[in-house]
Design a protein around this motif. Structure first.
Motif, PDB file in Angstrom:
ATOM      1  N   GLY A 238       0.814  -1.213   0.000  1.00 23.44           N
ATOM      2  CA  GLY A 238       0.000   0.000   0.000  1.00 23.44           C
ATOM      3  C   GLY A 238       0.844   1.258   0.000  1.00 23.44           C
ATOM      4  O   GLY A 238       0.518   2.248  -0.682  1.00 23.44           O
ATOM      5  N   LEU A 239       1.954   1.234   0.740  1.00 21.49           N
ATOM      6  CA  LEU A 239       2.859   2.389   0.764  1.00 21.49           C
ATOM      7  C   LEU A 239       3.457   2.639  -0.617  1.00 21.49           C
ATOM      8  O   LEU A 239       3.545   3.797  -1.071  1.00 21.49           O
ATOM      9  CB  LEU A 239       3.967   2.164   1.792  1.00 21.49           C
ATOM     10  N   PHE A 240       3.885   1.587  -1.286  1.00 18.15           N
ATOM     11  CA  PHE A 240       4.448   1.734  -2.632  1.00 18.15           C
ATOM     12  C   PHE A 240       3.375   2.167  -3.624  1.00 18.15           C
ATOM     13  O   PHE A 240       3.651   2.923  -4.559  1.00 18.15           O
ATOM     14  CB  PHE A 240       5.087   0.423  -3.092  1.00 18.15           C
ATOM     15  N   SER A 241       2.131   1.683  -3.427  1.00 12.11           N
ATOM     16  CA  SER A 241       1.043   2.059  -4.332  1.00 12.11           C
ATOM     17  C   SER A 241       0.716   3.538  -4.231  1.00 12.11           C
ATOM     18  O   SER A 241       0.259   4.149  -5.206  1.00 12.11           O
ATOM     19  CB  SER A 241      -0.205   1.224  -4.020  1.00 12.11           C
ATOM     20  N   ASN A 242       0.927   4.128  -3.041  1.00 11.53           N
ATOM     21  CA  ASN A 242       0.703   5.565  -2.901  1.00 11.53           C
ATOM     22  C   ASN A 242       1.682   6.370  -3.739  1.00 11.53           C
ATOM     23  O   ASN A 242       1.376   7.482  -4.176  1.00 11.53           O
ATOM     24  CB  ASN A 242       0.836   5.962  -1.420  1.00 11.53           C
ATOM     25  N   LEU A 243       2.874   5.793  -3.962  1.00 12.64           N
ATOM     26  CA  LEU A 243       3.868   6.473  -4.798  1.00 12.64           C
ATOM     27  C   LEU A 243       3.562   6.269  -6.277  1.00 12.64           C
ATOM     28  O   LEU A 243       3.662   7.193  -7.077  1.00 12.64           O
ATOM     29  CB  LEU A 243       5.273   5.946  -4.481  1.00 12.64           C
ATOM     30  N   SER A 244       3.193   5.021  -6.621  1.00 10.58           N
ATOM     31  CA  SER A 244       2.901   4.689  -8.016  1.00 10.58           C
ATOM     32  C   SER A 244       2.108   3.396  -8.062  1.00 10.58           C
ATOM     33  O   SER A 244       2.489   2.413  -7.405  1.00 10.58           O
ATOM     34  CB  SER A 244       4.195   4.543  -8.819  1.00 10.58           C
ATOM     35  N   ILE A 245       1.018   3.391  -8.842  1.00 12.78           N
ATOM     36  CA  ILE A 245       0.215   2.182  -8.975  1.00 12.78           C
ATOM     37  C   ILE A 245       1.032   1.060  -9.603  1.00 12.78           C
ATOM     38  O   ILE A 245       0.989  -0.098  -9.155  1.00 12.78           O
ATOM     39  CB  ILE A 245      -1.039   2.449  -9.824  1.00 12.78           C
ATOM     40  N   ILE A 246       1.794   1.404 -10.637  1.00 12.61           N
ATOM     41  CA  ILE A 246       2.623   0.409 -11.316  1.00 12.61           C
ATOM     42  C   ILE A 246       3.648  -0.172 -10.353  1.00 12.61           C
ATOM     43  O   ILE A 246       3.861  -1.388 -10.305  1.00 12.61           O
ATOM     44  CB  ILE A 246       3.337   1.020 -12.537  1.00 12.61           C
TER      45      ILE A 246
END
Length: 286
Positions: A238-246
């Motif tokens: 979820g933390l990485f998804s906040n930066l970029s969906i890909i």
């Protein structure tokens, strides 16, 4: 028949992950992608509403659902077969000792999934009926207990609360017991390339005899560990998804797929740990 050894089952699970993890991961991803694609292609308009909250209309969604009950049931059956087939393909690959090609495992999984789904439906119906009977008996007991009390008060409420807690604890114990005794059914079918789930159910019951408590403990520990690790990894993704969906999808695939592969291989590893063979089981099933 050997006694169940949690350490050996874990070692077999790890060995299967190392030897077959990539192929198993691809099979699982392909089955999930196929199910998602099938639903999207047949219900593209519904999918658009589901994934676009700004345009979502509850009334429109309800109308779509009401008008497509038959299609939803049909797609539900197809996706269930695909999902179950994915598990059988995985178990066949892991338990065939290199004697089955990928194509053969896929063909077997697709065919075995149909009778397996039928058996699951039969067992589910039997479980629901048994649960209803138990619920009716408990309801009758509570009703008689309350009728015998002139003025039901706090004590009666506490008694009912304790009874419900004991009921759910008993239900959890029963589910774990069934999982322990019947959990190797699919693995037995895959190892023997069988299409008879009911015979495999009986074989699983015999294979796990005298090992119920250890198997229940192992399944409980594995499930709790899986849940905790999954929640932690989901937070990281979820933390990485906040930066970029890909980026979130890439990280999620990298960290989640091995976890899912390991968990799916648990029944096969338990079967391997219980399998009667003088040879080293960890080597035999790798």
């Amino acid at each position: 028949m050997r006694k169940f050894d949690m350490g050996q089952a874990w070692a077999i699970n790890v060995a299967m992950l190392k030897d077959h993890g990539i192929v198993v991961g691809v099979v699982l991803l392909a089955s999930y992608a196929l199910m998602g694609l099938l639903f999207y292609l047949l219900f593209a308009d519904m999918s658009a509403l589901m994934f676009n909250p700004m345009q979502a209309d509850p009334a429109a969604m309800s109308a779509m659902m009401a008008g497509r009950v038959g299609q939803l049931v049909f797609i539900g059956l197809i996706t269930s077969v695909i999902s179950i087939a994915g598990y059988f393909i995985v178990w066949r690959i892991a338990l065939s000792r290199g004697q089955e090609s990928i194509g053969g495992a896929i063909g077997y999984g697709l065919l075995a999934a149909v009778p397996a789904l039928f058996a699951i439906v039969v067992l589910y119906i039997a479980f629901v009926i048994a649960l209803l009977i138990v619920g009716m008996i408990l309801g009758l007991i509570f009703g008689v207990a309350m009728m015998g009390t002139d003025s039901p008060g706090v004590g009666t409420g506490v008694g009912i609360g304790i009874g419900m807690i004991l009921f759910y604890i008993g239900l959890l114990f029963f589910v774990l017991f069934l999982g322990a005794r019947l959990g190797t059914t699919g693995s037995i079918m895959a190892a023997e390339r069988s299409f008879n789930p009911f015979r495999a159910l009986l074989e699983s019951w015999k294979l796990t005899r005298n090992n119920s408590l250890m198997l229940m403990l192992y399944l409980f520990l594995i499930s709790v560990a899986f849940f905790v690790i999954y929640v932690v990894l989901a937070l990281v993704v979820g933390l990485f998804s906040n930066l970029s969906i890909i980026l979130g999808i890439i990280v999620g695939t990298i960290v989640m797929v091995p976890l899912m592969v390991f968990y799916v291989l648990v029944p096969a590893a338990i079967y391997g740990a219980l399998f009667e063979n003088d040879a080293d089981v960890a080597d035999a099933f790798s």
